[in-house]
Design a protein around this motif. Sequence first.
Motif, PDB file in Angstrom:
ATOM      1  N   CYS A 121      54.400 -33.870  23.434  1.00  0.00           N
ATOM      2  CA  CYS A 121      55.009 -33.403  24.630  1.00  0.00           C
ATOM      3  C   CYS A 121      53.774 -32.462  25.566  1.00  0.00           C
ATOM      4  O   CYS A 121      53.970 -32.309  26.499  1.00  0.00           O
ATOM      5  CB  CYS A 121      56.180 -32.731  24.455  1.00  0.00           C
ATOM      6  SG  CYS A 121      57.364 -33.971  24.212  1.00  0.00           S
ATOM      7  N   SER A 122      52.795 -31.718  24.507  1.00  0.00           N
ATOM      8  CA  SER A 122      52.164 -30.860  25.229  1.00  0.00           C
ATOM      9  C   SER A 122      51.057 -31.282  26.312  1.00  0.00           C
ATOM     10  O   SER A 122      50.860 -30.586  27.135  1.00  0.00           O
ATOM     11  CB  SER A 122      51.055 -30.090  23.907  1.00  0.00           C
ATOM     12  OG  SER A 122      50.349 -31.130  23.526  1.00  0.00           O
ATOM     13  N   HIS A 123      50.888 -32.623  26.323  1.00  0.00           N
ATOM     14  CA  HIS A 123      50.129 -33.167  27.431  1.00  0.00           C
ATOM     15  C   HIS A 123      51.198 -33.216  28.897  1.00  0.00           C
ATOM     16  O   HIS A 123      50.336 -33.317  29.894  1.00  0.00           O
ATOM     17  CB  HIS A 123      49.555 -34.665  27.259  1.00  0.00           C
ATOM     18  CG  HIS A 123      50.930 -35.710  27.128  1.00  0.00           C
ATOM     19  ND1 HIS A 123      51.448 -35.715  25.879  1.00  0.00           N
ATOM     20  CD2 HIS A 123      51.254 -36.642  28.184  1.00  0.00           C
ATOM     21  CE1 HIS A 123      52.512 -36.619  26.280  1.00  0.00           C
ATOM     22  NE2 HIS A 123      52.230 -37.145  27.560  1.00  0.00           N
ATOM     23  N   LEU A 124      52.095 -32.872  28.896  1.00  0.00           N
ATOM     24  CA  LEU A 124      53.120 -32.918  30.051  1.00  0.00           C
ATOM     25  C   LEU A 124      53.283 -31.549  30.509  1.00  0.00           C
ATOM     26  O   LEU A 124      53.939 -31.608  31.870  1.00  0.00           O
ATOM     27  CB  LEU A 124      54.527 -33.366  29.594  1.00  0.00           C
ATOM     28  CG  LEU A 124      54.685 -34.985  28.735  1.00  0.00           C
ATOM     29  CD1 LEU A 124      56.097 -35.171  28.264  1.00  0.00           C
ATOM     30  CD2 LEU A 124      54.374 -35.924  29.913  1.00  0.00           C
ATOM     31  N   TRP A 125      52.833 -30.528  29.937  1.00  0.00           N
ATOM     32  CA  TRP A 125      53.208 -29.239  30.429  1.00  0.00           C
ATOM     33  C   TRP A 125      51.967 -28.404  30.743  1.00  0.00           C
ATOM     34  O   TRP A 125      50.737 -28.743  30.205  1.00  0.00           O
ATOM     35  CB  TRP A 125      53.829 -28.229  29.586  1.00  0.00           C
ATOM     36  CG  TRP A 125      53.559 -27.689  28.240  1.00  0.00           C
ATOM     37  CD1 TRP A 125      52.504 -27.211  28.085  1.00  0.00           C
ATOM     38  CD2 TRP A 125      54.262 -28.428  27.041  1.00  0.00           C
ATOM     39  NE1 TRP A 125      52.281 -27.041  26.606  1.00  0.00           N
ATOM     40  CE2 TRP A 125      53.374 -27.699  25.900  1.00  0.00           C
ATOM     41  CE3 TRP A 125      55.054 -29.155  26.748  1.00  0.00           C
ATOM     42  CZ2 TRP A 125      53.722 -27.642  24.572  1.00  0.00           C
ATOM     43  CZ3 TRP A 125      55.539 -29.084  25.275  1.00  0.00           C
ATOM     44  CH2 TRP A 125      54.619 -28.585  24.303  1.00  0.00           C
ATOM     45  N   GLU A 126      51.641 -27.857  31.890  1.00  0.00           N
ATOM     46  CA  GLU A 126      50.605 -26.987  32.406  1.00  0.00           C
ATOM     47  C   GLU A 126      50.653 -25.551  31.729  1.00  0.00           C
ATOM     48  O   GLU A 126      49.575 -24.978  31.390  1.00  0.00           O
ATOM     49  CB  GLU A 126      50.588 -27.156  33.957  1.00  0.00           C
ATOM     50  CG  GLU A 126      49.526 -26.061  34.814  1.00  0.00           C
ATOM     51  CD  GLU A 126      49.979 -25.904  35.974  1.00  0.00           C
ATOM     52  OE1 GLU A 126      49.637 -24.948  36.727  1.00  0.00           O
ATOM     53  OE2 GLU A 126      49.988 -27.133  36.640  1.00  0.00           O
ATOM     54  N   LYS A 127      52.005 -25.151  31.621  1.00  0.00           N
ATOM     55  CA  LYS A 127      51.865 -23.673  31.069  1.00  0.00           C
ATOM     56  C   LYS A 127      53.370 -23.379  30.357  1.00  0.00           C
ATOM     57  O   LYS A 127      54.297 -24.250  30.657  1.00  0.00           O
ATOM     58  CB  LYS A 127      52.003 -22.723  32.385  1.00  0.00           C
ATOM     59  CG  LYS A 127      52.299 -21.383  32.391  1.00  0.00           C
ATOM     60  CD  LYS A 127      52.397 -20.583  33.529  1.00  0.00           C
ATOM     61  CE  LYS A 127      52.904 -19.464  33.676  1.00  0.00           C
ATOM     62  NZ  LYS A 127      53.113 -18.688  34.965  1.00  0.00           N
ATOM     63  N   VAL A 128      53.248 -22.734  29.410  1.00  0.00           N
ATOM     64  CA  VAL A 128      54.248 -22.194  28.453  1.00  0.00           C
ATOM     65  C   VAL A 128      54.467 -20.613  28.295  1.00  0.00           C
ATOM     66  O   VAL A 128      53.374 -20.240  27.950  1.00  0.00           O
ATOM     67  CB  VAL A 128      54.244 -23.087  27.230  1.00  0.00           C
ATOM     68  CG1 VAL A 128      55.386 -22.493  26.282  1.00  0.00           C
ATOM     69  CG2 VAL A 128      54.202 -24.469  27.257  1.00  0.00           C
ATOM     70  N   ILE A 129      55.650 -20.329  28.694  1.00  0.00           N
ATOM     71  CA  ILE A 129      55.562 -18.813  28.306  1.00  0.00           C
ATOM     72  C   ILE A 129      57.011 -18.528  27.248  1.00  0.00           C
ATOM     73  O   ILE A 129      58.080 -19.252  27.452  1.00  0.00           O
ATOM     74  CB  ILE A 129      56.008 -18.086  29.535  1.00  0.00           C
ATOM     75  CG1 ILE A 129      54.705 -17.959  30.528  1.00  0.00           C
ATOM     76  CG2 ILE A 129      56.484 -16.628  29.379  1.00  0.00           C
ATOM     77  CD1 ILE A 129      54.801 -17.118  31.751  1.00  0.00           C
ATOM     78  N   VAL A 130      56.730 -17.733  26.262  1.00  0.00           N
ATOM     79  CA  VAL A 130      57.704 -17.729  25.226  1.00  0.00           C
ATOM     80  C   VAL A 130      58.077 -16.041  25.319  1.00  0.00           C
ATOM     81  O   VAL A 130      57.529 -15.189  25.410  1.00  0.00           O
ATOM     82  CB  VAL A 130      57.046 -17.667  23.999  1.00  0.00           C
ATOM     83  CG1 VAL A 130      58.239 -17.493  22.779  1.00  0.00           C
ATOM     84  CG2 VAL A 130      56.713 -19.230  23.900  1.00  0.00           C
ATOM     85  N   TYR A 131      59.646 -15.896  25.315  1.00  0.00           N
ATOM     86  CA  TYR A 131      60.156 -14.679  24.918  1.00  0.00           C
ATOM     87  C   TYR A 131      60.845 -14.668  23.783  1.00  0.00           C
ATOM     88  O   TYR A 131      61.948 -15.526  23.835  1.00  0.00           O
ATOM     89  CB  TYR A 131      60.850 -14.231  26.126  1.00  0.00           C
ATOM     90  CG  TYR A 131      60.254 -14.329  27.795  1.00  0.00           C
ATOM     91  CD1 TYR A 131      59.473 -12.984  28.053  1.00  0.00           C
ATOM     92  CD2 TYR A 131      60.378 -15.366  28.358  1.00  0.00           C
ATOM     93  CE1 TYR A 131      59.033 -12.958  29.212  1.00  0.00           C
ATOM     94  CE2 TYR A 131      59.455 -15.245  29.753  1.00  0.00           C
ATOM     95  CZ  TYR A 131      58.912 -13.991  29.988  1.00  0.00           C
ATOM     96  OH  TYR A 131      58.208 -14.133  31.294  1.00  0.00           O
ATOM     97  N   ASP A 132      60.520 -13.655  22.805  1.00  0.00           N
ATOM     98  CA  ASP A 132      61.369 -13.528  21.680  1.00  0.00           C
ATOM     99  C   ASP A 132      61.729 -12.301  21.640  1.00  0.00           C
ATOM    100  O   ASP A 132      61.523 -11.235  21.997  1.00  0.00           O
ATOM    101  CB  ASP A 132      60.125 -13.780  20.439  1.00  0.00           C
ATOM    102  CG  ASP A 132      59.762 -15.049  20.201  1.00  0.00           C
ATOM    103  OD1 ASP A 132      60.520 -15.925  20.505  1.00  0.00           O
ATOM    104  OD2 ASP A 132      58.496 -15.347  19.745  1.00  0.00           O
TER     105      ASP A 132
END
Length: 137
Positions: A121-132
């Motif tokens: 799926c990574s080819h589908l997103w432009e940006k990812v932000i994670v909050y832990d």
Amino acid sequence: MSTTRRNFIATAATVAAGTAVAAASPIIHMEKSKYPVVHHVFFWLKNPGSTEDRDKIIAGLKTLRQIDVIKDLRIGVVASTEKRDVVDNSWAVSELMFFSDLEGQASYQSHPIHQEFIKNCSHLWEKVIVYDAVDAE
């Protein structure tokens, strides 16, 4: 009759005093969370208007439910809530995961099903932000 009235007044006074004490010092009993580690991820699509791409990421995220260290998984899309300066609705899909401990969250990162999701799926997103986060209580 005088004794009954005195008993009533004494009882009423006791109840009033108990109520006053309870109101002055409220007891807040919160159950400790069973799943104190939270992993919240937001995805921005390369093709923001593509329902097909959004649905592919959602389908991929659903496969993560097979990972046993994930205690709860919620998948979301942007809600049609009031537009305010503090609300960011620029993302397309989010995942909210709960873990029992930090070790579980760490093992999730390298789990083969998670790695397969990234590969597919990574080819589908432009940006990812994670909050832990971990519970502060």
